[in-house]
Design a protein around this motif. Structure first.
Motif, PDB file in Angstrom:
ATOM      1  N   ILE A  53       0.865  -1.180   0.000  1.00  0.00           N
ATOM      2  CA  ILE A  53       0.000   0.000   0.000  1.00  0.00           C
ATOM      3  C   ILE A  53       0.901   1.229   0.000  1.00  0.00           C
ATOM      4  O   ILE A  53       1.740   1.390   0.895  1.00  0.00           O
ATOM      5  CB  ILE A  53      -0.929   0.019   1.225  1.00  0.00           C
ATOM      6  CG1 ILE A  53      -1.792  -1.248   1.260  1.00  0.00           C
ATOM      7  CG2 ILE A  53      -1.803   1.269   1.209  1.00  0.00           C
ATOM      8  CD1 ILE A  53      -2.632  -1.389   2.516  1.00  0.00           C
ATOM      9  N   ASN A  76       1.131   5.419  -0.058  1.00  0.00           N
ATOM     10  CA  ASN A  76       0.450   6.686   0.123  1.00  0.00           C
ATOM     11  C   ASN A  76       0.907   7.629  -0.992  1.00  0.00           C
ATOM     12  O   ASN A  76       2.087   7.980  -1.067  1.00  0.00           O
ATOM     13  CB  ASN A  76       0.794   7.290   1.481  1.00  0.00           C
ATOM     14  CG  ASN A  76       0.329   6.409   2.627  1.00  0.00           C
ATOM     15  OD1 ASN A  76      -0.733   5.810   2.570  1.00  0.00           O
ATOM     16  ND2 ASN A  76       1.136   6.341   3.680  1.00  0.00           N
ATOM     17  N   ASP A 109      -3.146   4.703  -1.990  1.00  0.00           N
ATOM     18  CA  ASP A 109      -3.994   5.415  -1.041  1.00  0.00           C
ATOM     19  C   ASP A 109      -3.901   6.912  -1.329  1.00  0.00           C
ATOM     20  O   ASP A 109      -2.869   7.539  -1.104  1.00  0.00           O
ATOM     21  CB  ASP A 109      -3.538   5.106   0.388  1.00  0.00           C
ATOM     22  CG  ASP A 109      -4.499   5.640   1.445  1.00  0.00           C
ATOM     23  OD1 ASP A 109      -5.362   6.466   1.104  1.00  0.00           O
ATOM     24  OD2 ASP A 109      -4.361   5.226   2.613  1.00  0.00           O
ATOM     25  N   THR A 119      -6.207   9.082  -0.011  1.00  0.00           N
ATOM     26  CA  THR A 119      -7.180   9.676   0.907  1.00  0.00           C
ATOM     27  C   THR A 119      -6.578  10.671   1.893  1.00  0.00           C
ATOM     28  O   THR A 119      -7.310  11.288   2.669  1.00  0.00           O
ATOM     29  CB  THR A 119      -7.890   8.568   1.712  1.00  0.00           C
ATOM     30  OG1 THR A 119      -6.940   7.895   2.556  1.00  0.00           O
ATOM     31  CG2 THR A 119      -8.551   7.554   0.771  1.00  0.00           C
ATOM     32  N   TYR A 164      -8.750   4.207   5.341  1.00  0.00           N
ATOM     33  CA  TYR A 164      -8.963   3.487   4.077  1.00  0.00           C
ATOM     34  C   TYR A 164      -8.108   2.220   4.041  1.00  0.00           C
ATOM     35  O   TYR A 164      -8.594   1.133   3.676  1.00  0.00           O
ATOM     36  CB  TYR A 164      -8.601   4.394   2.904  1.00  0.00           C
ATOM     37  CG  TYR A 164      -8.370   3.663   1.598  1.00  0.00           C
ATOM     38  CD1 TYR A 164      -9.440   3.286   0.792  1.00  0.00           C
ATOM     39  CD2 TYR A 164      -7.073   3.346   1.179  1.00  0.00           C
ATOM     40  CE1 TYR A 164      -9.239   2.599  -0.401  1.00  0.00           C
ATOM     41  CE2 TYR A 164      -6.859   2.661  -0.007  1.00  0.00           C
ATOM     42  CZ  TYR A 164      -7.938   2.291  -0.796  1.00  0.00           C
ATOM     43  OH  TYR A 164      -7.716   1.606  -1.977  1.00  0.00           O
ATOM     44  N   ALA A 165      -6.834   2.337   4.414  1.00  0.00           N
ATOM     45  CA  ALA A 165      -5.934   1.184   4.390  1.00  0.00           C
ATOM     46  C   ALA A 165      -6.367   0.134   5.406  1.00  0.00           C
ATOM     47  O   ALA A 165      -6.298  -1.069   5.139  1.00  0.00           O
ATOM     48  CB  ALA A 165      -4.504   1.633   4.657  1.00  0.00           C
TER      49      ALA A 165
END
Length: 251
Positions: free
Chosen positions: A191, A193, A229, A231, A240-241
């Motif tokens: 994931i 960012n 991500d 957000t 969210y994650a």
């Protein structure tokens, strides 16, 4: 005096689903900094085994006497290169505590499976350790790593453990991604960012995502995924994650 790592086994607030999340914090300090993520999983009935990186948090910072150098206090990962020898790799400080903790849990508990979640340096640990221990089912590395060829600025270079040549000559990052993905009911998930102010921001993963996915697909056992991500603009595991991870481990 030797290095000591403390792990903390946290139990869910109500009944347990008999599944364990290994949570690994990054270079920011103690695992307490990940309290929001830890609490999220505890509230969902997961047990959590929490770690801080070596020398950080409530782990000790030993003073070690090194021949020809004297007594040195260890407080930074880059100092570990001073301890390398033909018979010892300081990388063991990152992985052995997890292995010992899982060995203990296997004897004293009856968890159905183990998953792993980490942020930053803890994301790096959540990348490498599952490649070495197939007991880890689904692993999630948030802002954890990129292949060395894609590290084009100093903030993405990383500490000693991220670029230690003896390890990556054996298995480079792409190969480690495959190893962490491969196996029955196994998956490795990155994931990123998009606007991370610390490291591994933006979308450089586009350079290798399909390649790794295709390799894992051809092996016909395991799963590799990358998520972006968008957000927030922080270096963290977002809501969210958290929801994404929960959805993936529930599958």
């Amino acid at each position: 005096m030797s290095h000591r790592t403390n792990s903390y086994h946290l139990f869910p607030f109500e009944s347990s689903n008999n599944k364990l999340i290994i949570y690994h914090q990054g270079h920011g300090g103690d695992f307490y900094k990940g309290k929001d993520t830890i609490q999220f999983f505890l509230e969902k009935n997961y047990s959590v085994l929490a770690f801080s990186m070596p020398l950080l948090g409530m782990n000790n910072q030993p003073i070690i006497n090194i021949e020809n150098l004297g007594s040195i206090k260890f407080f930074d990962h880059d100092q570990f290169q001073l301890l390398e020898s033909e018979n010892f790799s300081p990388l063991s400080y990152f992985f052995t505590p997890i292995n010992y903790s899982l060995n203990y849990l296997e004897i004293n508990h009856n968890f159905k499976n183990y998953h792993m979640v980490g942020i930053s340096g803890g994301g790096w640990t959540s990348t490498i350790y599952p490649a070495l221990d197939t007991r880890i089912s689904k692993s999630f590395a948030v802002s954890g790593s990129l292949p060395l060829s894609l590290r084009i600025n100093s903030q993405d270079l990383g500490d000693y453990e991220q670029i230690q040549p003896e390890l990556y000559k054996i298995a480079n990052y792409s190969e480690l991604y495959v190893m962490s993905s491969y196996g029955v009911d196994r998956s490795f998930n990155q994931i990123f960012n998009k606007y991370d102010p610390c490291c591994f921001a933006a979308t450089l993963f586009n350079e290798y995502e399909s390649k790794i996915s295709n390799i894992v697909s051809k092996l016909n056992l395991g799963d590799f995924n990358v998520y972006l991500d968008e957000t927030h603009k922080e270096h963290k595991i977002s809501e969210y994650a958290q929801e994404l991870i929960l959805e993936r481990i529930a599958q």
